[in-house]
Structure formats: C-alpha cells, structure tokens
Design an enzyme around this catalytic site. Sequence first.
Site, PDB file in Angstrom:
ATOM      1  N   ASP A   1       0.815  -1.222   0.000  1.00  0.00           N
ATOM      2  CA  ASP A   1       0.000   0.000   0.000  1.00  0.00           C
ATOM      3  C   ASP A   1       0.844   1.265   0.000  1.00  0.00           C
ATOM      4  OD1 ASP A   1      -2.268  -1.678   0.293  1.00  0.00           O
ATOM      5  OD2 ASP A   1      -1.883  -1.771   2.442  1.00  0.00           O
TER       6      ASP A   1
ATOM      7  N   LYS B   1       2.190   2.315  -5.062  1.00  0.00           N
ATOM      8  CA  LYS B   1       2.880   1.836  -6.271  1.00  0.00           C
ATOM      9  C   LYS B   1       2.061   2.110  -7.523  1.00  0.00           C
ATOM     10  CE  LYS B   1       3.074  -2.237  -4.501  1.00  0.00           C
ATOM     11  NZ  LYS B   1       2.703  -1.988  -3.113  1.00  0.00           N
TER      12      LYS B   1
ATOM     13  N   GLY C   1      -4.186  -4.039  -4.524  1.00  0.00           N
ATOM     14  CA  GLY C   1      -5.152  -3.010  -4.902  1.00  0.00           C
ATOM     15  C   GLY C   1      -4.367  -1.769  -5.259  1.00  0.00           C
ATOM     16  N   HIS C   2      -4.271  -1.491  -6.530  1.00  0.00           N
ATOM     17  CA  HIS C   2      -3.510  -0.326  -6.970  1.00  0.00           C
ATOM     18  C   HIS C   2      -4.476   0.777  -7.378  1.00  0.00           C
ATOM     19  CE1 HIS C   2       0.226  -2.983  -7.931  1.00  0.00           C
ATOM     20  NE2 HIS C   2       0.003  -2.815  -6.654  1.00  0.00           N
TER      21      HIS C   2
ATOM     22  N   GLN D   1       2.093  -5.723  -3.317  1.00  0.00           N
ATOM     23  CA  GLN D   1       2.467  -5.824  -1.897  1.00  0.00           C
ATOM     24  C   GLN D   1       3.808  -5.112  -1.646  1.00  0.00           C
ATOM     25  OE1 GLN D   1       1.599  -9.209  -3.416  1.00  0.00           O
ATOM     26  NE2 GLN D   1      -0.446  -8.401  -3.172  1.00  0.00           N
TER      27      GLN D   1
HETATM   28  P1  IMP Z   1      -2.630 -12.654   1.324  1.00  0.00           P
HETATM   29  O1  IMP Z   1      -1.699 -12.077   0.322  1.00  0.00           O
HETATM   30  O2  IMP Z   1      -4.085 -12.379   1.003  1.00  0.00           O
HETATM   31  O3  IMP Z   1      -2.368 -14.104   1.590  1.00  0.00           O
HETATM   32  O4  IMP Z   1      -2.381 -11.911   2.730  1.00  0.00           O
HETATM   33  C1  IMP Z   1      -1.187 -12.086   3.467  1.00  0.00           C
HETATM   34  C2  IMP Z   1      -0.777 -10.777   4.142  1.00  0.00           C
HETATM   35  O5  IMP Z   1      -0.399  -9.838   3.141  1.00  0.00           O
HETATM   36  C3  IMP Z   1      -1.882 -10.102   4.943  1.00  0.00           C
HETATM   37  O6  IMP Z   1      -1.305  -9.441   6.044  1.00  0.00           O
HETATM   38  C4  IMP Z   1      -2.458  -9.089   3.977  1.00  0.00           C
HETATM   39  O7  IMP Z   1      -3.086  -8.008   4.637  1.00  0.00           O
HETATM   40  C5  IMP Z   1      -1.181  -8.664   3.276  1.00  0.00           C
HETATM   41  N1  IMP Z   1      -1.435  -8.149   1.921  1.00  0.00           N
HETATM   42  C6  IMP Z   1      -1.715  -8.850   0.812  1.00  0.00           C
HETATM   43  N2  IMP Z   1      -1.850  -8.045  -0.251  1.00  0.00           N
HETATM   44  C7  IMP Z   1      -1.632  -6.792   0.202  1.00  0.00           C
HETATM   45  C8  IMP Z   1      -1.594  -5.522  -0.432  1.00  0.00           C
HETATM   46  O8  IMP Z   1      -1.771  -5.367  -1.643  1.00  0.00           O
HETATM   47  N3  IMP Z   1      -1.326  -4.462   0.386  1.00  0.00           N
HETATM   48  C9  IMP Z   1      -1.076  -4.611   1.709  1.00  0.00           C
HETATM   49  N4  IMP Z   1      -1.100  -5.765   2.336  1.00  0.00           N
HETATM   50  C10 IMP Z   1      -1.363  -6.863   1.595  1.00  0.00           C
END
Ligand code: IMP
Length: 423
Positions: free
Chosen positions: A13, A16, A40-41, A222
Amino acid sequence: MSRLVVVGVQWGDEGKGKMTDYLAQNSDVVVRYQGGNNAGHTITFKGQKYALQSIPSGIFNPTIKNVMANGMVINPKAVLEELRRLNDMGITDYRLFISDRASVVMPYHLALDGAYEGIKGSNMIGTTKKGIGPAYADKYNRIGIRIGDLLDRDYFALRLREALTVKNMELRMLGLDTFDFEPLFEEFIGYGQSLSSYICDTSVLLNDEVKNDSKILFEGAQGVMLCVEHGTYPFVTSSSPASVGVPIGTGIPPKYIDRALGICKAYNTRVGAGAFPTELDGDLADYIRNRGREFGTVTGRPRRVGFLDTVALRYACHISGIDSLAIMLFDVLSGVGELKICTHYELDGKRIDFVPSTVNAYSRCKPIYTDMPVWTEDISSCRTFDELPANAKAYLKKIEELTATPIDYVSVGPDRVQTIAVK
Ligand code: IMP
C-alpha cells in the site's frame, strides 16, 4: 534505463499504482510478476479513481503492452469482472497479455484461505481471503491449474480431476463443502474461452521486448516486508514482491534488470497482523489514517499506521537492490502534531540495526527515534523540491541520509501531476 522494477519497500500500500501509472507513460510494457487480486492499486486519472487488482497499471494507455506474467496467481472470474469495470468506465482500448503458465485461483482456494485463517484463531495472518496462499501452495505441491490448461479440455479435465481428489479430501477434513467436477470444469473452460485472446507465452513476448530494447516496467504488488522469503514470516503474502521475484516470475534473466525504484510512504502502514515496531494509536494515528485515507483498497480494513521505520526500510532496500526512492503521500504529514523517524531498534536492552528473523523477537523490538521538526503548510500544490517548506526538505534529506539512497520522486497528492521529480 530500459528495464525498471517498481517495488514496495514497506508492508504494501505504498502508492505503487500511482508511481507505476506515472512511469508507465514512458514505458512500452508494464508487467505484473507476482501476487494476484490481493493487490489493490489505486490510480487517479483525469479526476476519476480506478482500483486495479490483477491488471497492470499501464492499462489506461492503448499503446502499452500489459503483461500478467507466469509468477502471478490469477482468478479468471475476478479478471473478467475487472475488465468489465474498466469497460464500464470507458476504458476499452487496451493491450493485455496473460501468461499461459500463470497459476489459476480456484474456488476451493478461496474456501481454504478462509478456513485456515479460522483455524489459526488469534494467530491469523489477516489475509485478503482471495485464495492467494492456497493457490501458491498447490503450485509448489504440483497440483495447481495453470491458465493455459483452461484452453485444452482433455488436459484440463485430467488436471482438475487430480486436483479435486486432493482438495476435496482436504475440504472434507475441514468440514467444508466439496466441489463437483462437472460444473467447476465447465465454468473454468468458459473463463478460458473468454480470456483466450489474451493468453500466450509471455516469457517469449518479454524476451523479444528485451531484444528490441523496449522500456519495460515491472510492477511489484504488496511490499518487500510481505515477501514470503525475506519478509516478516509468517505474517507475509505467499510470493516474492522483491525485485528478486522478477526473473522467476517473468522468465527474463536477472542480467536484464537495470534498475529498482523503491516506493515508500512518508510514514508506515500495515494491513493484517504481524509485528509493527513504530505503530501509533490515538489521535496521531487517526490524523495520519484519515488524511492518508488509509483504508484497504481490497478489504476496506483500516490500516495500522506508524512513524517511518528506516531499519525495515534499509533492509528492504538492501534485499531489492534499490537504486532510488519515491516518497509517497508526503502531503499527509502536513500539520501532524509530532514527527519522528525510527533509526534503530532496541531488542532485549541492545541497540540493533537489523530485522530479526522471528516474529517473536521482532515483536519485542522497540523503536529508537530521531525527532523531526514538523511543518503546517499545505504542500499538495508544490511541483519542485525547492517549493517545499524547509522542514519538509529536512525530512526528505534525513531519509536519504538514513537509507544512503537518493530520492527521485516525491508525491504530494493522488493525481499524476502532483509528483515532484527531484532530479
Ligand atoms: P494474502 O496475500 O491475502 O495471503 O495476505 C497475506 C498478508 O499480506 C496479509 O497481512 C495481507 O493483509 C497482506 N497483503 C496482501 N496483499 C496486500 C496488499 O496489496 N497491500 C497490503 N497488504 C497486503
């Protein structure tokens, strides 16, 4: 520089989407190399807000090739919905390529993601529940379905039967509904048909682009601190957002990656569970959260916020070979009552300058801060470094000093034009 990786150097977040969109204007190709619709971009374009999840940020420019590469886990239903949303907003002219080797997120992955989180109880990771972890687990367990499989009825039938044998056993054990072969098979054959014009061997396409010296932008999702290899394991995602993820996630050899730009918020945030040494609460946290609109793009969850942590940042820059930084959401800090930067941690009475490998030790780390002078001026209309207030400049200089990394860009608002190119 022809091939640039844009990497989040915190816990995701970082903004990017905005920087990729900004830099995409000078790119021929934009590539997502890992993750899926857990990302989520958010991009503000001509005053309109778009939240992209799986689709690369170059999609708004009809001349750019957008590649969803082999390292991604792709939920085809979600991609089709994303395309429909773009279509509804008038974005109809685009170039999209989806790797035939990318993994497919199946409905049982979504069910299992939720179930595993439930079993973990208070130790839950706080995933986005998009099935990302279970889809990557199946890939490495060699029972994954790949996008190209959806184009071959006989082969897909074999793969799905094999996967369902295992997955239904697992679902049954967890007391969850199982999946029947027939409807699932037809549903996914349908997605394959709908996406067929986009599906190809993207590693061939990308290596041709390299040969042609095209400008390629690799868009990390991420952030490095969520990397499954180098992040705060197990509170991480299941792929490698770091720049080291690019070669494996695209099929482009490492020698062709020229440069890495680290995308970094002017403060820190984290969604989901896991240690966060500089986390704030109370009015200060609310001020930053509200001004920064720090609520998840995918889940709507309020993000945890904290002061900038340069121990984690130095580590992330080191892992990803970051050449320069873009400091995002800098305008959010205007008017903040108190401002600090974390320079070191204290762990069990010792001053340290590294990120411990276990979450146990990491959660015992206390931040050691340097105080920074605040500023009250609205900086959202500044367009050059010189226009910034002296204390804002000092804050940026301090980041450069603490990370030994130059700042190339400073973002002072969500719009593309609200970007200061420092050089
Ligand atoms: P997952 O990717 O859904 O398996 O989540 C694993 C961890 O990564 C969790 O703490 C999510 O909140 C975090 N996470 C996954 N995608 C994002 C993102 O795009 N932004 C911020 N945190 C993320």
